[in-house]
Design an enzyme around this catalytic site. Structure first.
Site, PDB file in Angstrom:
ATOM      1  N   GLY A 183       0.603  -1.513  -0.104  1.00 36.21           N
ATOM      2  CA  GLY A 183      -0.226   0.142  -0.267  1.00 36.21           C
ATOM      3  C   GLY A 183       1.033   1.869  -0.030  1.00 36.21           C
ATOM      4  O   GLY A 183       0.333   2.542   0.376  1.00 36.21           O
ATOM      5  N   ASN A 266       8.931   1.096  -1.304  1.00 36.63           N
ATOM      6  CA  ASN A 266       9.100   2.328  -1.653  1.00 36.63           C
ATOM      7  C   ASN A 266       8.912   3.100  -0.780  1.00 36.63           C
ATOM      8  O   ASN A 266       8.633   2.885  -0.170  1.00 36.63           O
ATOM      9  CB  ASN A 266       8.743   2.876  -3.142  1.00 36.63           C
ATOM     10  CG  ASN A 266       7.341   2.195  -3.675  1.00 36.63           C
ATOM     11  OD1 ASN A 266       6.449   0.800  -3.397  1.00 36.63           O
ATOM     12  ND2 ASN A 266       6.569   3.681  -3.130  1.00 36.63           N
ATOM     13  N   ASP A 311      10.253   4.462  -6.707  1.00 36.72           N
ATOM     14  CA  ASP A 311       9.334   3.663  -7.043  1.00 36.72           C
ATOM     15  C   ASP A 311      10.407   2.086  -6.917  1.00 36.72           C
ATOM     16  O   ASP A 311      10.326   1.029  -7.680  1.00 36.72           O
ATOM     17  CB  ASP A 311       8.557   3.073  -8.034  1.00 36.72           C
ATOM     18  CG  ASP A 311       7.333   2.227  -7.282  1.00 36.72           C
ATOM     19  OD1 ASP A 311       7.412   1.426  -6.051  1.00 36.72           O
ATOM     20  OD2 ASP A 311       6.851   1.272  -7.743  1.00 36.72           O
TER      21      ASP A 311
END
Ligand code: CA
Length: 686
Positions: A183, A266, A311
């Site tokens: 998430g 990330n 990311d």
């Protein structure tokens, strides 16, 4: 040919050893996620080998009830296969015949689907001591009785009102079930929790990034290392955005050293300029963190991407091995994370042994062998506007399992060749529960000294199966694929590799030189990893097929009008001749309305579509809005988008994010696109 004739000496030896006390029983099973605790995804089974693999055929298949993405690695213990499907459903199958023994549906509320960044996938269960453990999309960890699939206990591992999900397979270590979560794109703070396998009681928790300093310590195992090591590396208001660092895939247990390795994800948001006032390493983002599995106590960490801004997760699969490097035998941990470098790390202490880029990379020129830090290029952090970075946030490699064959000494990586143009977002506002990258993804820059393509880079995205020599840090061979996001890899004692492709081919290669020896055409793509096991002296290879996950759900990679068939488990053995029956499904022609939408309204709708809808609806599993009957019906469209009429199926209400006028703007855009598509299809020769 008789069954006995197909049994190789290796398997006979295994069986004989098994008869003599079954110490090698696990060779016949696939008992844990990565095959063994080393997670090498290598099985010594060798009945199927490079001399007979052309006789491999389908022996059974089991169809799931959905065409959503399938990412599970099946677990096979004692002739039973435990496998998960989308929406965290669990199935126990007879591994010899594919017959259903039991199934379990955790009844995940459909509206939770919008919190899944990359489809409502699940990567599998853990099985231990007669129990099956599954993590669910809505953040529960559930223990089932392995014989009948009945729930024994269930715990909510995350706050339900936040955008956490679970897609990863739990691991069982020393009587504890370890589970992470996902998430980070949606604004959460990552952590891993250990629960007592018998009772579900929480034993310890480790947060991967610091929380709100005003709230003080969490009272968890991570308090001390967060205060001492991590907090000094964070700046600005990161805690308002969660900070990220979710551990959404790799959690590997080192039984030899009694260490647990977490692959940390990330930042939230991606862009460090927003997340941490443009400074600091932001520990433990994009790091491998070693813990004591019994207490959650911090042991060491190695950060692969300090100040992560692309990311670039370190959540990718971790393989443990003993490697001969420079004449010495080293206990290593190997990872090919998203940032494009292949790392060999000393797992006794977390020190870097070597790192080398395994795909073309332009954000760093290399990894400094002394500091272990990347040497970033001047344009890496997109300081001067849109900058094209290799690889993209999809990574040079993502969660798709790599394999290590101790016989060849090679690691086989399902690689991704990709790039992405990053830029800053002016006036970023955090939207809880929505994508919050704080990075823009624009068209490539046309001029300027940024985004220089690295040597060997190709202008188009593509995939490949790369054989990498970890001791020499060199590529040995490469099979190219036209598409990205292919399946995970299995290596076997038969000098074979098995891997499926997103284009729907399940194939076998010779492990030492990459020669393709066999393939089987499927009606759907494969992103999951195959496994192998033996029952009654016969070796099987099985794989879960089902297009889905991050890329196929968000990109058109196939004829858009064809609807994917349901996912399924497929099992193969020598001499079997099964065939697959499936029906082609074609989406209906686009329906359009002649309502007088203005060009401005269509443009606003386009922005809204790409700001929220396209993550799920841009592919061809979740309905293509251009072909939706509801775009011609204002009330039906509103009932779904604002009133949640299809919440059970995964389309949550967007009332908190969109006004009725904005919903109409999206409908105007979808209708305009449908009109264009209808014209295209009409012009196509029949
Ligand atoms: Ca991510």
């Amino acid at each position: 040919m008789s069954a006995r004739g197909l049994i190789s000496t290796g398997v006979l030896a295994t069986l004989l050893i098994c008869l003599a006390g079954c110490r090698k029983q696990s060779d016949a099973d696939w008992p844990v996620h990565g095959g063994t605790a080393l997670e090498q995804r290598y099985s010594p089974l060798s009945q199927i080998d490079d001399s007979n693999v052309e006789k491999l055929g389908l022996t059974w298949s089991f169809e799931f009830d959905t065409n959503r993405g399938q990412e599970a690695t099946p677990i096979v213990v004692g002739g039973v296969m435990y496998v998960t499907s989308a929406w965290s459903k669990v199935f126990a199958l007879d591994a010899k015949t594919g017959k259903l023994i039991w199934k379990f549906d955790p009844q995940v509320p459909g509206e939770k689907g919008v919190h899944a960044c990359c489809d409502v996938v699940n990567r599998g269960v853990a099985v231990a001591d007669g129990r099956v453990f599954v993590g669910t999309i809505d953040g529960r960890l559930i223990a089932l009785d392995a014989a009948r699939g009945r729930p024994l206990w269930s715990v909510r591992t995350v706050p339900y009102d936040q955008s956490y999900t679970i897609t990863s397979a739990p691991r069982v270590v020393n009587g504890k079930v370890i589970i992470g979560n996902s998430g980070a794109e949606l604004g959460v703070r990552g952590f891993v929790t250990a629960y007592d396998a018998a009772t579900g009681r929480k034993v310890w928790r480790f947060y991967t990034v610091p929380g709100d300093p005003a709230k003080g310590p969490d009272g968890e195992a991570s308090d001390e290392p967060l205060a001492r090591l991590a907090a000094p590396t964070w700046f600005g208001d990161w805690y308002k955005y969660g900070g990220g660092g979710t551990v959404w895939d790799a959690i590997v247990y080192d039984a030899e050293l009694n260490q647990l390795y977490l692959g940390v994800g990330n930042g939230s948001p991606w862009n460090r300029k927003v997340r941490s006032a443009n400074k600091g390493d932001n520990l433990f983002l994009s790091s491998i963190v070693a813990l004591d599995p019994d207490t959650g106590r911090y042991l060491w960490h190695y950060q692969e991407t300090p100040g992560e801004s692309w990311d670039f997760t370190a959540t990718q699969p971790i393989i443990l091995a003993d490697l001969k490097i420079g004449g010495a035998r080293r206990k290593v941990l190997m990872q090919a994370p998203k940032n494009g470098f292949f790392y060999v790390i000393d797992r006794t202490n977390g020190q870097l042994i070597s790192a080398k880029n395994y795909v073309p990379v332009n954000w760093a020129t290399g990894i400094d062998p002394h500091s272990g830090r990347p040497v970033e290029t001047a344009f890496a952090r997109y300081p001067d506007g849109p900058t094209t970075i290799y690889p993209s946030g999809l990574g040079g490699h993502s969660w798709h399992s790599m394999a290590f064959d101790p016989r060849t000494g090679l690691v086989y990586i399902p690689v991704i060749y990709s790039h992405l143009t990053y830029s800053d977002v002016p006036n970023f506002t955090f939207r809880p529960g929505r994508w919050n990258t704080a990075a823009g993804f624009g068209p490539p820059p046309t001029s300027g000294d940024h985004g220089v393509p690295p040597p060997g880079a190709s202008p188009n995205e593509s995939g490949g199966l790369l054989a990498w020599d970890p001791a020499a840090q060199k590529a040995r061979w490469l099979v190219r694929y036209p598409r990205i996001y292919n399946g995970g890899v299995l290596a076997t004692g038969g000098n074979l590799l098995f891997e499926g492709t997103i284009a729907g081919e399940f194939q076998a290669f010779r492990a030492d030189d990459g020669t393709k020896l066999w393939s089987f055409k499927l009606p759907t793509g494969v992103v999951a990893a195959p496994v192998t096991y033996a029952i009654d002296g016969e070796q099987y290879v099985a794989v879960v097929a089902g297009t889905g996950g991050a890329v196929p759900i968000s990109r058109r990679i196939d004829e858009p009008a064809r609807l994917m068939p349901n996912g399924r488990v497929l099992a193969f053995r020598l001499g079997a001749t099964g065939t697959l029956e499936f029906k082609e499904h074609w989406a209906p022609m686009p329906r359009v309305t002649n309502e007088p939408f203005t060009a401005d309204q269509i443009a606003r709708g386009r922005d809204l579509y790409f700001g929220g809808c396209s993550v799920c609806h841009g592919g061809y599993i979740v309905p293509d809005l251009r072909r939706s009957a509801t775009i011609a019906n204002r009330d039906a469209f509103k009932a779904i988008v604002l009133d949640g009429a299809l919440a059970d199926r995964g389309m949550a209400s967007w009332k908190a994010y969109l006004t009725p006028q904005q919903v109409e703007d999206i409908r105007a855009y979808a209708n305009d696109e449908a009109r264009k598509l209808a014209a295209q299809e009409k012009a196509k020769p029949k």
